[in-house]
Design a protein around this motif. Structure first.
Motif, PDB file in Angstrom:
ATOM      1  N   ASP A 112       0.848  -1.197   0.000  1.00 22.43           N
ATOM      2  CA  ASP A 112       0.000   0.000   0.000  1.00 22.43           C
ATOM      3  C   ASP A 112       0.882   1.244   0.000  1.00 22.43           C
ATOM      4  OD1 ASP A 112       0.767   0.624   2.729  1.00 22.43           O
ATOM      5  OD2 ASP A 112      -0.765  -0.767   3.432  1.00 22.43           O
ATOM      6  N   GLY A 113       0.239   2.394  -0.076  1.00 18.85           N
ATOM      7  CA  GLY A 113       0.977   3.651  -0.174  1.00 18.85           C
ATOM      8  C   GLY A 113       1.811   3.975   1.045  1.00 18.85           C
ATOM      9  N   GLU A 114       1.280   3.708   2.234  1.00 16.20           N
ATOM     10  CA  GLU A 114       2.023   3.996   3.460  1.00 16.20           C
ATOM     11  C   GLU A 114       3.293   3.153   3.539  1.00 16.20           C
ATOM     12  OE1 GLU A 114      -1.304   3.282   3.454  1.00 16.20           O
ATOM     13  OE2 GLU A 114      -2.264   5.072   4.262  1.00 16.20           O
ATOM     14  N   GLU A 115       3.148   1.848   3.239  1.00 17.85           N
ATOM     15  CA  GLU A 115       4.323   0.972   3.241  1.00 17.85           C
ATOM     16  C   GLU A 115       5.313   1.411   2.163  1.00 17.85           C
ATOM     17  OE1 GLU A 115       5.600  -3.743   2.805  1.00 17.85           O
ATOM     18  OE2 GLU A 115       3.502  -3.186   2.496  1.00 17.85           O
ATOM     19  N   ALA A 116       4.808   1.835   1.027  1.00 17.75           N
ATOM     20  CA  ALA A 116       5.672   2.291  -0.067  1.00 17.75           C
ATOM     21  C   ALA A 116       6.499   3.502   0.354  1.00 17.75           C
ATOM     22  CB  ALA A 116       4.844   2.625  -1.302  1.00 17.75           C
ATOM     23  N   LEU A 117       5.886   4.414   1.091  1.00 17.91           N
ATOM     24  CA  LEU A 117       6.623   5.589   1.557  1.00 17.91           C
ATOM     25  C   LEU A 117       7.735   5.190   2.526  1.00 17.91           C
ATOM     26  CD1 LEU A 117       3.716   8.161   1.981  1.00 17.91           C
ATOM     27  CD2 LEU A 117       5.561   8.208   0.264  1.00 17.91           C
ATOM     28  N   ARG A 118       7.473   4.193   3.375  1.00 20.50           N
ATOM     29  CA  ARG A 118       8.514   3.704   4.289  1.00 20.50           C
ATOM     30  C   ARG A 118       9.647   3.040   3.508  1.00 20.50           C
ATOM     31  NH1 ARG A 118       3.840   2.445   7.187  1.00 20.50           N
ATOM     32  NH2 ARG A 118       3.878   0.261   6.561  1.00 20.50           N
ATOM     33  N   VAL A 119       9.310   2.191   2.538  1.00 17.30           N
ATOM     34  CA  VAL A 119      10.328   1.523   1.724  1.00 17.30           C
ATOM     35  C   VAL A 119      11.115   2.559   0.936  1.00 17.30           C
ATOM     36  CG1 VAL A 119      10.704  -0.078  -0.206  1.00 17.30           C
ATOM     37  CG2 VAL A 119       9.065  -0.666   1.581  1.00 17.30           C
ATOM     38  N   PHE A 120      10.417   3.533   0.370  1.00 18.20           N
ATOM     39  CA  PHE A 120      11.084   4.583  -0.382  1.00 18.20           C
ATOM     40  C   PHE A 120      12.044   5.361   0.516  1.00 18.20           C
ATOM     41  CE2 PHE A 120      11.483   8.863  -2.131  1.00 18.20           C
ATOM     42  CZ  PHE A 120      11.977   8.557  -3.383  1.00 18.20           C
ATOM     43  N   GLY A 121      11.591   5.717   1.715  1.00 14.51           N
ATOM     44  CA  GLY A 121      12.431   6.466   2.640  1.00 14.51           C
ATOM     45  C   GLY A 121      13.705   5.726   3.000  1.00 14.51           C
ATOM     46  N   ALA A 122      13.623   4.414   3.122  1.00 19.51           N
ATOM     47  CA  ALA A 122      14.787   3.602   3.486  1.00 19.51           C
ATOM     48  C   ALA A 122      15.715   3.342   2.301  1.00 19.51           C
ATOM     49  CB  ALA A 122      14.327   2.275   4.074  1.00 19.51           C
ATOM     50  N   ASN A 123      15.223   3.567   1.074  1.00 23.15           N
ATOM     51  CA  ASN A 123      16.000   3.254  -0.135  1.00 23.15           C
ATOM     52  C   ASN A 123      15.975   4.403  -1.134  1.00 23.15           C
ATOM     53  OD1 ASN A 123      16.501   0.138   0.180  1.00 23.15           O
ATOM     54  ND2 ASN A 123      14.378   0.503   0.759  1.00 23.15           N
TER      55      ASN A 123
END
Length: 165
Positions: A56-67
């Motif tokens: 989902d979008g929230e998880e995507a933002l976390r993954v994006f932030g870490a990478n």
């Protein structure tokens, strides 16, 4: 006893095998349907891309932030559960890293990226369900333009060329 089916009389392969590209970029795949996400990730990984995924979008933002520094392309469903939909996700990612390329996936013809039956300017879309070759071609096309672009160039590639008025 297992037997193979006979080939239909006169049946011939009508097209040559499709040559697929080999990628080396990092792609963040965002799709809430697990089966679709798994297929997209498997196709891209098989083509040589490094693949990160989110449901989902929230998880995507976390993954994006870490990478953040590693991600070259965001492949996101338009319709996502939760507070952050595909369009907002792309806007937030691009606000942080304007050079990330974006491809939307959708199984719908009418959604937040289609306006009066037309895709919005600068929107790149792959329809679901997609074939391996379709996903390969769309991702390679978008990433191919990334290498030649300048910082002022658009970061989302138009699906169709504009017609002269």
């Amino acid at each position: 006893m297992v037997s193979s089916l006979p080939r239909a009389a006169g049946a011939q392969r009508t097209s040559a095998p499709v040559e697929l590209s080999r990628g080396s970029a990092t792609v963040l795949v965002v799709e809430d349907e697990a089966a679709v996400r798994e297929i997209a990730c498997a196709i891209l990984a098989d083509l040589g891309y490094r693949v990160l995924e989110a449901a989902d979008g929230e998880e995507a933002l976390r993954v994006f932030g870490a990478n953040m520094a590693a991600i070259d392309l965001l492949l996101t469903d338009v319709v996502l559960p939760g507070k952050v939909r595909g369009r907002e996700l792309s806007e937030r990612v691009l606000a942080l890293r304007p050079n990330v390329r974006v491809v939307f996936m959708s199984g719908y013809t009418e959604n937040s990226i289609v306006h009066h039956g037309r895709l919005g300017d600068g929107v790149h879309l792959v329809g679901k369900p997609f074939k391996r070759e379709q996903l390969d071609r769309r991702v390679a096309e978008v990433l191919g333009t990334a290498a030649a672009s300048t910082p002022e160039a658009p970061n989302v590639v138009a699906l169709r060329p504009k017609r002269d008025a």
